[in-house]
Design an enzyme around this catalytic site. Structure first.
Site, PDB file in Angstrom:
ATOM      1  N   LYS A  63      83.724  47.503  44.004  1.00 58.92           N
ATOM      2  CA  LYS A  63      82.283  47.601  43.250  1.00 58.92           C
ATOM      3  C   LYS A  63      82.194  49.127  42.816  1.00 58.92           C
ATOM      4  O   LYS A  63      82.421  49.935  43.611  1.00 58.92           O
ATOM      5  CB  LYS A  63      81.282  46.949  43.914  1.00 58.92           C
ATOM      6  CG  LYS A  63      79.808  47.085  43.087  1.00 58.92           C
ATOM      7  CD  LYS A  63      78.684  46.245  43.752  1.00 58.92           C
ATOM      8  CE  LYS A  63      77.256  46.345  42.865  1.00 58.92           C
ATOM      9  NZ  LYS A  63      76.412  45.616  43.694  1.00 58.92           N
ATOM     10  N   SER A  78      74.055  41.907  41.519  1.00 60.86           N
ATOM     11  CA  SER A  78      74.677  43.125  40.728  1.00 60.86           C
ATOM     12  C   SER A  78      76.174  43.049  40.701  1.00 60.86           C
ATOM     13  O   SER A  78      76.942  43.701  40.042  1.00 60.86           O
ATOM     14  CB  SER A  78      73.974  44.326  41.082  1.00 60.86           C
ATOM     15  OG  SER A  78      74.274  44.888  42.402  1.00 60.86           O
ATOM     16  N   SER A 127      72.810  40.617  45.850  1.00 62.60           N
ATOM     17  CA  SER A 127      73.775  40.995  45.019  1.00 62.60           C
ATOM     18  C   SER A 127      75.148  40.775  45.445  1.00 62.60           C
ATOM     19  O   SER A 127      76.145  40.910  44.518  1.00 62.60           O
ATOM     20  CB  SER A 127      73.839  42.516  44.748  1.00 62.60           C
ATOM     21  OG  SER A 127      72.369  42.965  44.123  1.00 62.60           O
TER      22      SER A 127
END
EC number: 6.3.5.7
Length: 486
Positions: free
Chosen positions: A78, A153, A177
């Site tokens: 990420k 996210s 997330s």
């Protein structure tokens, strides 16, 4: 089966037997990326050259016998986890060209094992969002239905795993997330106990809630990844000095002797999609059939989790993001005529609308005269939620609940309605507020073919119970090999 479609543990066996090389595996993954990335949009930065170099080094290591569980395995990261030589953008214009001078501790751990980093994947800007639509560098699509969001996210992390564009991925979870996109994309996601995994090198959103975790194709892979990145780190003052168990060893244990808790505040929640409720209830029956005992538990203060979270998280974000002012690093507006104008123009042009909204909310909650009314009260509610979990785990080992109220929704459906978007995390926020581990495991599909995940929550540092429960559910549901038609 194409190499890119392998799980980590399947690839591990083939690599150890010399039936495939890490270079061949990595090339297969990049060939897959070349074919499907234009449709999905999971990656922000690809690292083909450095990945192939790392794969060649892994092959040399495999020949010499210095093998670790992740040696030669292609993984995505990420884009808010610092990586030397690979830009870390947080999906924001503010950090679009930022090159970290150091690796995050979790990246050091991956590199020590000989893992191959394929690149950095998309996310909501500074991890603020539930759909990966709040990215300054483009939105990501759900591999199961390209008209739908992948969740957020960590949407790029989940989508890249679901689309076989890596064998596993690192994400972060501040309010759901990891778990919510894992549910929407039909993969496994684990948010560990707060302090289980080092946050050193994680770009901060809300420091008392943020936690790095993993997304994987199946439960065994998630356990292997979690073991690899867990452990105490002196560089992170919130890291807990506690021995790391072999999480994968929990995979093949049955459920006899384990008690699952059913939280009626979640199962009977208003606005819960009937197909999601049915999936959770079927999963409970699967676990009972495999020997688990079942009790009802109550989390009476869970109804206040969204309100408490959207005071605490923005308040911490407003403080953490104050460092992005255009002075030391990141975007700087070139047209300002004074220092104050430079601050204002840099932050208004460098941050997107959702980030600005949360900074304003957080600043207001911390402002003189409002601290007691908002932040202090939210912190008190947070303590009550933590107490609820503590009491619940006196009678059960794992709580079973939905991950999200609905399957993945269409792109653009909620971008103009922040409150509706915030409610997407209604079932996941409490675990972050309490600091307990949570996990999403695929439980089935909606009538329109979209994945539906089941959330498992355990007490502090009881990730082995999560893995044990998730593995048995995975075997019963038997959908781990189902893939999106890209």
């Amino acid at each position: 089966m194409e190499p890119y479609a392998l799980t980590i543990h399947e690839a591990r066996q083939l690599l150890d037997k010399k039936e495939i090389s890490s270079v061949e595996l990595t090339r297969s993954v990049f060939d897959r990326i070349e074919r499907v990335e234009p449709k999905v949009g999971a990656y922000i930065t690809l690292a083909r050259e450095s990945a192939l170099s790392a794969a060649a080094a892994a092959d040399t290591r495999l020949q010499s016998g210095g093998i670790a569980p992740l040696t030669g395995i292609p993984l995505a990261v990420k884009d808010l986890i610092c990586t030397t030589g690979l830009r870390t953008t947080c999906a924001s214009r503010m950090l679009e060209t930022f090159m970290p001078p150091y690796d995050a501790t979790v990246i050091e751990k991956l590199k020590t094992q000989g893992a191959v980093i394929t690149g950095k994947v998309n996310m909501d800007e500074f991890a603020m969002g539930s759909s990966t639509e709040h990215s300054a560098l483009g939105s990501t699509k759900n591999p199961w239905n390209l008209a739908c969001i992948p969740g957020g996210s960590s949407g790029g992390s989940a989508a890249s795993v679901a689309a076989d564009m890596c064998l596993g991925s690192l994400g972060s979870d501040t309010g759901g997330s990891i778990r919510q996109p894992a549910s929407h994309c039909g993969v496994v996601g684990i948010k560990p106990t707060y302090g289980r995994v080092s946050r050193y090198g994680l770009v901060a959103f809300a420091s008392s809630l943020d936690q790095i975790g993993v997304l994987a194709k199946d439960v065994t892979d998630s356990a292997l990844l979690l073991s690899a990145i867990s452990g105490h780190d002196p560089s992170d003052s919130t890291s807990v000095p506690r021995e790391v168990p072999d999480y994968a060893a929990s995979c093949e244990k049955g459920l006899s002797g384990l008690t699952i808790g059913v939280c009626r505040e979640y199962i009977n929640a208003e606005g819960l999609d009937p197909e999601v409720a049915d999936t959770v209830n079927r999963s409970i029956e699967h676990m009972k059939a495999q020997g688990a005992a079942c009790v009802e538990v109550s989390l009476p203060h869970a109804q206040y989790a969204v309100a408490a979270y959207y005071v605490i998280a923005p308040a911490e974000a407003s403080s953490n993001l104050a460092r992005y002012d255009g002075v030391k690093y990141g975007f700087r507006d070139p047209e300002a005529d004074s220092l104050l104008e430079m601050y204002a123009r840099t932050r208004s042009r460098g941050f997107g609308k959702e980030v600005q909204r949360r900074i304003i909310i957080g600043t207001y909650c911390l402002s003189s005269g409002y601290y007691d009314a908002y932040y202090r009260k939210a912190s008190q509610v947070r303590s009550l939620i933590a107490d609820d979990f503590k009491k619940a785990f006196e009678t059960c080992d794992v709580i079973v609940s939905p991950v999200a109220p609905t399957p993945a929704f269409e792109l653009g459906a909620k971008t103009e309605d922040p409150l509706t978007m915030y409610l997407s995390d209604i079932f996941t926020l409490s675990a972050n507020l309490a600091g307990v581990p949570g996990m999403s495991v695929p439980g089935g599909f909606s009538s329109t073919g979209l994945p539906i995940g089941v959330q498992l929550i355990a007490g502090h540092f009881n990730e082995p119970a999560l893995v044990r429960c998730a593995w048995n559910l995975e075997q019963a549901v038997n959908i781990a090999n189902k893939k999106p038609a890209l």
